[in-house]
Design a protein around this motif. Structure first.
Motif, PDB file in Angstrom:
ATOM      1  N   ARG A  19       5.579  -1.292   6.032  1.00  0.00           N
ATOM      2  CA  ARG A  19       4.448  -0.486   5.600  1.00  0.00           C
ATOM      3  C   ARG A  19       4.385   0.766   6.461  1.00  0.00           C
ATOM      4  O   ARG A  19       4.224   0.688   7.674  1.00  0.00           O
ATOM      5  CB  ARG A  19       3.122  -1.247   5.684  1.00  0.00           C
ATOM      6  N   LEU A  20       4.522   1.890   5.805  1.00  0.00           N
ATOM      7  CA  LEU A  20       4.419   3.169   6.486  1.00  0.00           C
ATOM      8  C   LEU A  20       2.975   3.661   6.428  1.00  0.00           C
ATOM      9  O   LEU A  20       2.262   3.413   5.455  1.00  0.00           O
ATOM     10  CB  LEU A  20       5.341   4.205   5.847  1.00  0.00           C
ATOM     11  N   SER A  21       2.589   4.380   7.465  1.00  0.00           N
ATOM     12  CA  SER A  21       1.255   4.966   7.524  1.00  0.00           C
ATOM     13  C   SER A  21       1.370   6.470   7.707  1.00  0.00           C
ATOM     14  O   SER A  21       2.284   6.956   8.373  1.00  0.00           O
ATOM     15  CB  SER A  21       0.459   4.383   8.701  1.00  0.00           C
ATOM     16  N   CYS A  22       0.431   7.178   7.118  1.00  0.00           N
ATOM     17  CA  CYS A  22       0.336   8.624   7.288  1.00  0.00           C
ATOM     18  C   CYS A  22      -1.113   8.943   7.634  1.00  0.00           C
ATOM     19  O   CYS A  22      -1.989   8.858   6.771  1.00  0.00           O
ATOM     20  CB  CYS A  22       0.757   9.346   6.026  1.00  0.00           C
ATOM     21  N   THR A  68       4.340   0.644  -3.163  1.00  0.00           N
ATOM     22  CA  THR A  68       2.959   0.851  -3.589  1.00  0.00           C
ATOM     23  C   THR A  68       2.230   1.685  -2.544  1.00  0.00           C
ATOM     24  O   THR A  68       2.344   1.418  -1.342  1.00  0.00           O
ATOM     25  CB  THR A  68       2.213  -0.486  -3.749  1.00  0.00           C
ATOM     26  N   ILE A  69       1.487   2.684  -2.998  1.00  0.00           N
ATOM     27  CA  ILE A  69       0.682   3.449  -2.066  1.00  0.00           C
ATOM     28  C   ILE A  69      -0.755   2.954  -2.103  1.00  0.00           C
ATOM     29  O   ILE A  69      -1.220   2.414  -3.113  1.00  0.00           O
ATOM     30  CB  ILE A  69       0.726   4.962  -2.368  1.00  0.00           C
ATOM     31  N   SER A  70      -1.430   3.117  -0.980  1.00  0.00           N
ATOM     32  CA  SER A  70      -2.847   2.808  -0.896  1.00  0.00           C
ATOM     33  C   SER A  70      -3.437   3.728   0.168  1.00  0.00           C
ATOM     34  O   SER A  70      -2.694   4.396   0.897  1.00  0.00           O
ATOM     35  CB  SER A  70      -3.081   1.339  -0.539  1.00  0.00           C
ATOM     36  N   GLN A  71      -4.735   3.774   0.227  1.00  0.00           N
ATOM     37  CA  GLN A  71      -5.347   4.648   1.216  1.00  0.00           C
ATOM     38  C   GLN A  71      -6.607   4.037   1.779  1.00  0.00           C
ATOM     39  O   GLN A  71      -7.270   3.225   1.138  1.00  0.00           O
ATOM     40  CB  GLN A  71      -5.653   6.025   0.618  1.00  0.00           C
ATOM     41  N   ASP A  72      -6.878   4.414   3.015  1.00  0.00           N
ATOM     42  CA  ASP A  72      -8.105   4.019   3.698  1.00  0.00           C
ATOM     43  C   ASP A  72      -8.841   5.311   4.010  1.00  0.00           C
ATOM     44  O   ASP A  72      -8.495   6.021   4.958  1.00  0.00           O
ATOM     45  CB  ASP A  72      -7.761   3.242   4.974  1.00  0.00           C
TER      46      ASP A  72
END
Length: 123
Positions: A19-22, A68-72
């Motif tokens: 899982r990558l984070s940006c 799959t992308i997701s966002q916080d």
């Protein structure tokens, strides 16, 4: 000025997940969209998905069903969940941003880029 910092890359075996984070920071009075790209040496930068203004996401055929992308929103962070990784997924992964609600997979349309995080998948 938007600043983007990617993390989460690494070396894994085929079939594993990452899982990558940006993490994004910058002015909040402008709406920005953030997208994921990847690049291998000698090849053009490739968009992983297109995000439309209504929130619909279309993934590149090569990653469809696996990424799959997701966002916080509270953390201003976009994630890229990558499952069933393949050796051909090996690349430097970047997140990029543009002042819009539409995030096409054309890298030339983005003015803000992170430094990238390397993903290496071995067979």
């Amino acid at each position: 000025q938007v600043q983007l910092v990617e993390s989460g890359g690494g070396s894994v075996q085929a079939g594993w997940s990452l899982r990558l984070s940006c993490a994004a920071s910058g002015p909040t009075y402008i709406t920005y969209c953030i997208n994921w790209f990847r690049q291998t040496p000698g090849k053009e930068r490739e968009g992983v998905e297109t995000i439309y203004s209504d929130g619909t996401t279309m993934y590149t055929d090569s990653v469809k069903g696996r990424f799959t992308i997701s966002q916080d929103n509270a953390k201003n962070t976009l994630y890229l969940q990558m499952n069933n990784l393949k050796p051909e997924d090996t690349a430097m992964y970047y997140c990029a941003s543009r002042p819009s609600t539409y995030c096409p997979n054309f890298p030339q349309l983005y003015g803000y880029w992170g430094q990238g995080t390397q993903v290496t998948v071995s067979s």
